[in-house]
Design a protein around this motif. Structure first.
Motif, short mmCIF file in Angstrom:
data_model
loop_
_atom_site.label_atom_id
_atom_site.label_comp_id
_atom_site.label_asym_id
_atom_site.label_seq_id
_atom_site.Cartn_x
_atom_site.Cartn_y
_atom_site.Cartn_z
N PRO A 199 0.82 -1.21 0.00
CA PRO A 199 0.00 0.00 0.00
C PRO A 199 0.86 1.27 0.00
CG PRO A 199 0.11 -0.93 2.20
CD PRO A 199 0.86 -1.87 1.31
N GLY A 200 0.21 2.39 -0.25
CA GLY A 200 0.89 3.68 -0.11
C GLY A 200 1.29 4.30 -1.44
N PHE A 201 0.91 3.68 -2.55
CA PHE A 201 1.33 4.21 -3.85
C PHE A 201 0.10 4.54 -4.69
CE2 PHE A 201 4.53 1.34 -2.28
CZ PHE A 201 5.69 2.09 -2.38
N GLU A 202 0.26 5.56 -5.49
CA GLU A 202 -0.86 5.96 -6.33
C GLU A 202 -0.31 6.64 -7.58
OE1 GLU A 202 -4.92 8.60 -5.84
OE2 GLU A 202 -3.49 8.50 -4.21
N ILE A 203 -0.93 6.35 -8.71
CA ILE A 203 -0.54 7.05 -9.94
C ILE A 203 -1.52 8.18 -10.16
CG2 ILE A 203 -0.28 6.86 -12.44
CD1 ILE A 203 0.45 3.96 -12.08
#
Lengths: 522, 182, 431
Positions: A110-114
């Motif tokens: 978790p913790g990532f986003e584009i």
């Protein structure tokens, strides 16, 4: 008697062949279709970051990026697939890769986003954001770092980091470890700089002709300086061996004076271009090297995506304009220095090449006589030709930017993106209306250019259209600068000592010194 | 034409000198890069190791002369391979190897009875249901790399027939060779 | 002991089986001209050999009971590319080799056999394709034997007998079982003799036409004949497996049939081989229903309200998808470029790993972006649904026409070697 051994004269002092070979390797890396893997500008920015030791910020960003691609990749070689599996490294391809990876695999951690602009990383102790455009540079940086210190140590650092990277400290630790490896490598491989000696030599020379704090730089005293540095020193290794390097050092000196004197007053946040969808052009690349208002060669924009997909200039045109564009406004004050660099600098380059490949004595003697030096008047005509070419290209660009867009998407204009760097372009083409004559001319210019990017089919590619938008500004700037320079040359031509006369005098000067530097020894 | 400059004071001059050094370094480097001989980029190494490119003569030549490059390719192959069969034990170096074994597979070398100059290389997977490797790469101690595209496994067995003087076979029989199955 | 040479006819010419050797290998292989060139059909040969399903070990084995596992190496004089028509000849070659009667390339032989036919696990002979072409390609061999006066005998599946009529100067023997030939060669124990064997009648006028190929051994994914089934509302297009053709029985005309003879009395004819037909119908094999039928779907992608094509092409904006239905065969309904951002192609491979190779062939116009995923190049096994997109130019002067072809196979797809199932679609985008 014998030709003086080439290597003693050809090599500039203090260069690290391994470092330059490594940087050249990355710059020369090709995609599967043989095209460069990195845009030219990326390679230049990389060289600057490495030799100026301004890479630590990039290394930190690189570690964050590795952390992110590790979180969305598959297989044992998650980060390698991203950095080396990408064929042509551009912001658009990077974004597409990341989107596809996330669509197929989702995030493993978790913790990532584009986002639209790039990657958003959320750690327990804060967020970190990285634009897509920056990632091209980071990919080139990683390729360079592995070339320096080897794959295994880098892999170990990344493996350790990705095991625990839930807060930024872990990423910083990895970055620090990588920085140490790079620092140690550069300690042994960075050119033993002669910059201090060169700087002092220039200052000392300028002071000899002035008894106050005020000094003068002119075409004449640059030539005299170079003659003084080399005349009678055939066996010595000069820091100013080539005329072009001497002129370049004066240009650097004048810029350093300008920059150093005004540093406290300027902001370092000068944006170079846009970071539209792809975020191709990223001001962070420069790490605050350039103060606001400092000259940047407009050709750099043409070397960057998306404009680099269009062949605005061929190799000969590019090389013929490179030095003039690089020198910027200083060329207007030092016109003959530019001309001498172009003409006699080229002769000198041919001499050193001939010596390096151990050409025959007669070949070298011919070159020393400067028999093939291009007279200044002819070189001026060639600059005129380039100016005419830039005008034709501008007209062709005008056609692209003003043509009707029958597409159904009326919510945006793909030709003139709202956040594109269209300085010099938008006002010119405001309203996208042209008189009929201009429209016909621009269409004819477009059709006449049989080069990559200049076909109606090419224009269906949004990247190409955006490349025209970005390139348009650079072309206007380049042609304006060239036109200014041609005005100065015209003035020189009308002087009593016209360009033919100056060339004739210079020919004897350069013949004489080249013979001393490279010619037969008693 | 002349450019008039008022030289800054000593303190500012130091800053100017730093800027000059940076510009000078960059200019020197960019100039030197034009003359430099490019070598093999790591991305090219990765393409070869990952199988994206199967033939790269320049790379193979470079590997024989560049120990750092060879170390890189070995480390990379070790990481991305399906199975890595390291150098064989030194105690048995007197004769050609006929069997290499890991937890995942065994590589057996058997001479043909029908044609004495021909040899079977038989890769037996310990888990017949596992995804089978598609490529065999040998990395000799001297940096020489050989590559063999493998046929599909049948019932957990991959079999290749080679001439006894095939470079891959010679490498496989050499105790000092590392073998990677991709 | 008389040596016999066995030829496997191919459309490129007859291929002699030169040698069969037991090898310390793991898999049986067919090699060309004693070189290391292993034919792609070796995998099928290994299956044909290996017990329990393979017939060779069952009929002639076991071997290597106490030693390491072994296999056969079969050397042939030329390539045999694919299909199953080699099976009968290879079986007979093994039978001869077991008696040390298989002739090598330099041996003098008592007779040569030209054998084509597929073989099932009961040693029943199945029809094969292209027999007429194979016969034509064997002209030089036949002429040579006629010239030298050496015996060359022709054995073909009974249903293929009609294809042998192109040459009147040869006599062909129809067989329904491998044992027919073994018997001819005196390779059978008496216990294996059939209850009744009758000499062959003249080729019946109403003999079944030669099937393209195929028999009961064919795997699920062996597809040679293709039919397109289109399900209208679902807009999916697929090629079903080839229906297995029912082979009608050979009709034996009483008047041309000589007296039946007992098996024990059957001897190899010194000059002319008997024509043998077993007068029982060949039972059509029932093929299991496919577990999954691969499909190809094509969707139009258009921008949703408030979105744009650029947002779809360059970011994550979700498009409005509309499946394209077929209008005729594999021709999909036309699309209009107005508002069309792109196309999405979806191949449903199914739950098991398969190799998929896709090609989008633009016959007119171009896409802005049309990059196939690596998994669609035929060399990576994959399963489930595969999707990729092509972006469409914003404006068109002329229609864009393309066709898409997707091949699916159990083995890597390279050239024409793999047995594939093919999906196709044709589509136009109008200005």
């Amino acid at each position: 008697m014998e030709i003086v051994e080439a290597t003693r004269h050809v090599l500039e002092a203090g260069k690290s062949s391994e470092l330059t070979a490594l940087l050249a390797t990355v710059a020369d890396a090709t995609a599967m279709d043989g095209e460069p893997r990195f845009a030219t500008k990326i390679s230049r920015d990389l060289a600057r970051a490495v030799v100026c030791r301004k890479y630590s910020r990039g290394v930190l960003q690189l570690c964050h990026l590795v952390n992110a691609v590790d979180a969305c990749g598959t297989g044992k070689d998650r980060w390698e697939r991203f950095f080396f599996g990408l064929d042509k490294v551009r912001g658009t391809s990077i974004r597409a890769w990341l989107n596809e990876a996330v669509n197929q695999n989702d995030w493993r951690r978790p913790g990532f986003e584009i986002s639209v602009d790039g990657l958003h990383m959320t750690y327990s102790d804060g967020d970190f954001v990285l634009g897509f455009g920056r990632m091209s540079f980071l990919t080139a940086l990683l390729e360079t770092v592995i070339g320096m210190v080897g794959y295994e140590p880098v892999d170990k650092i990344f493996a350790q980091m990705t095991k625990h990277a839930t807060d930024q400290d872990e990423v910083k630790d990895a970055a620090n470890a990588l920085n140490r490896l790079i620092y140690d490598w550069l300690r042994d491989h960075l050119p033993g700089t002669h910059a201090a000696e060169k700087f002092e030599a220039i200052v000392a020379y300028l002071k000899t002709s002035s008894d106050s704090g005020s000094v003068q730089v002119s075409d004449e005293n640059i030539l005299q300086f170079w003659l003084q540095q080399n005349n009678g020193h055939a066996d010595a290794i000069s820091d100013f061996r080539t005329y072009r390097s001497a002129v370049g050092s004066f240009v650097d000196f004048l810029r350093a004076i300008e920059t150093g004197s005004t540093q406290s007053m300027v902001s370092y946040a000068r944006p170079l271009g846009t970071d539209r969808d792809a975020g191709e052009i990223d001001p962070m690349v420069l790490e605050g090297d350039d103060p606001a208002g400092a000259w940047q060669t407009p050709l750099a924009l043409l070397d960057s995506p998306p404009a680099d997909a269009i062949k605005f200039l061929n190799k000969r045109e590019r090389e013929g304009l490179d030095f003039l564009m690089d020198c910027g406004p200083l060329a207007i004050d030092l016109p003959l220095s530019i001309m001498r660099s172009e003409v006699f600098g080229s002769v000198q380059a041919r001499i050193t090449q001939a010596l390096r490949r151990k050409a025959g004595n007669n070949v070298v003697q011919d070159l020393l006589g400067c028999a093939d030096a291009e007279p200044y008047a002819e070189r001026t005509l060639r600059f005129h030709d380039y100016e005419q070419h830039l005008l034709r290209v501008q007209k062709a660009v005008l056609h692209v930017l003003t043509r009707e867009d029958p597409g159904p998407d009326t919510d945006q204009d793909p030709d003139l993106p709202e956040d594109a760097d269209t300085t010099n372009v938008v006002p010119l083409f405001a309203g996208k209306t042209l008189p009929d004559g201009a429209r016909e001319q621009s269409l004819a210019a477009f059709k006449d250019l049989n080069r990559r990017g200049f076909s109606e089919d090419d224009l269906e590619d949004p990247n190409i259209r955006e490349g025209f938008s970005i390139g348009a500004g650079a072309l206007v700037l380049a042609r304006d600068h060239l036109a200014d320079y041609l005005v100065v040359l015209a003035r020189l031509q009308s002087d009593d000592d016209d360009l033919e006369q100056v060339f004739s005098t210079d020919l004897q000067v350069f013949q004489s010194l080249f013979t001393v530097m490279y010619g037969e020894k008693e | 034409m002349t450019i008039q400059i008022n030289l800054p004071d000593d303190q500012s001059m130091a800053t100017v000198q730093e800027h000059f050094a940076d510009e000078d370094n960059v200019r020197q480097t960019l100039t030197a890069m034009r003359e430099a001989e490019p070598t093999i980029a790591f991305s090219r190494l990765w393409r070869f190791a990952s199988g994206e490119v199967t033939h790269d003569a320049d790379l193979l030549t470079a590997l024989r002369h560049d120990s750092k490059l060879a170390a890189d390719v070995n480390a990379l192959l070790q990481k991305i391979s399906w199975s890595h069969l390291p150098q064989a034990a030194a105690a048995s170096t007197d004769e050609d190897l006929r069997l290499r074994e890991t937890d995942l597979c065994a590589i057996r070398i058997e001479s043909s009875r029908a044609e004495p100059d021909q040899v079977y290389v038989i890769i037996e997977l310990k888990d017949a249901e596992a995804n089978a490797p598609r490529t065999l790469i040998t990395s000799a101690a001297g940096g020489t790399l050989e590559r063999l595209e493998l046929p599909a496994a049948q019932g957990g067995v991959i079999q290749v027939l080679l001439q006894h003087d095939d470079a891959v076979l010679i490498a496989l029989r050499d105790h000092g060779t590392e073998v990677f199955l991709r | 002991m008389s040596l016999v040479r066995v030829f496997i006819p191919t459309t490129e010419g007859p291929v002699a089986i030169e040698r069969i050797t037991r090898e310390p290998a793991a898999q049986s292989a067919i090699c060309v001209k004693r070189t290391t060139r292993v034919l792609p059909i070796s995998a099928a040969y290994d299956a044909f050999v290996r017990a329990p399903s393979g017939v060779i070990e069952r009929e002639f084995g076991p071997w290597d009971v106490s030693g390491p596992r072994g296999a056969f190496r079969l050397d042939v004089s030329g390539p045999i590319t694919d299909g199953e028509s080699w099976q009968l000849g290879v079986f007979i070659a093994h039978a001869l080799a077991a008696e040390n009667r298989l002739a090598g390339p330099d041996d003098e032989v008592a007779e040569a056999l030209w054998i084509t036919g597929a073989l099932d696990s009961d040693l029943g002979v199945g029809a094969v394709g292209h027999v007429a072409e194979k016969l034509h390609a064997s002209a030089d061999l036949i002429d040579q034997h006629i010239k030298e006066g050496t015996a060359l005998r022709f054995f073909v599946p009974d249903t293929n007998l009609k294809s042998m009529t192109a040459r009147e100067d040869i006599e062909s023997t129809a067989v329904t079982s491998a044992k027919d030939i073994q018997r001819h060669l005196n390779l059978l124990d008496e216990a294996d003799a059939p209850a009744s064997v009758i000499p062959a009648p003249p080729i019946p006028a109403n003999a079944a036409p030669e099937p393209q190929s195929g028999n009961g051994l064919r795997t699920l994914f062996t597809v040679l004949g293709i039919s397109i089934l289109v399900a209208g509302a679902g807009a999916f297009i697929y090629f079903d497996q080839q229906p297995i053709k029912t082979v009608p029985p050979i009709v034996v005309k009483e008047k041309s049939a000589p007296e039946p003879v007992k098996a024990a009395q059957v001897k190899p004819a010194p000059k002319a081989a008997p024509k043998v037909v077993v007068a029982k119908p060949v039972t059509a094999k029932v093929k299991p229903a496919p577990a999954h039928v691969p499909t190809l779907k094509v969707y139009e992608l258009r921008a949703a309200a408030g979105s744009s094509c650029a947002a779809i092409q360059f970011s994550d904006a979700k498009p409005v998808k509309r499946a394209l239905g077929p209008v005729s065969g594999d021709q999909l309904a036309d699309s209009n470029v107005a508002g069309l951002c792109g196309l999405e192609f979806e191949v449903a491979v199914g739950p098991e790993d398969r190799f998929v190779s896709a090609a989008v062939n633009l016959t007119r116009g171009r896409f802005v972006r049309n990059r196939l995923p690596e998994t669609l190049k035929g060399n990576l096994a994959t399963k489930g649904n595969l999707r990729w997109r092509a972006h469409v130019p914003k404006r068109l002067k002329r229609p864009v026409r393309y066709n898409i072809s997707v091949s699916i196979s159990k083995t890597p797809i390279s050239g024409l070697a793999a047995q594939t199932q093919t999906l196709t679609a044709r589509h136009r985008i109008l200005p």
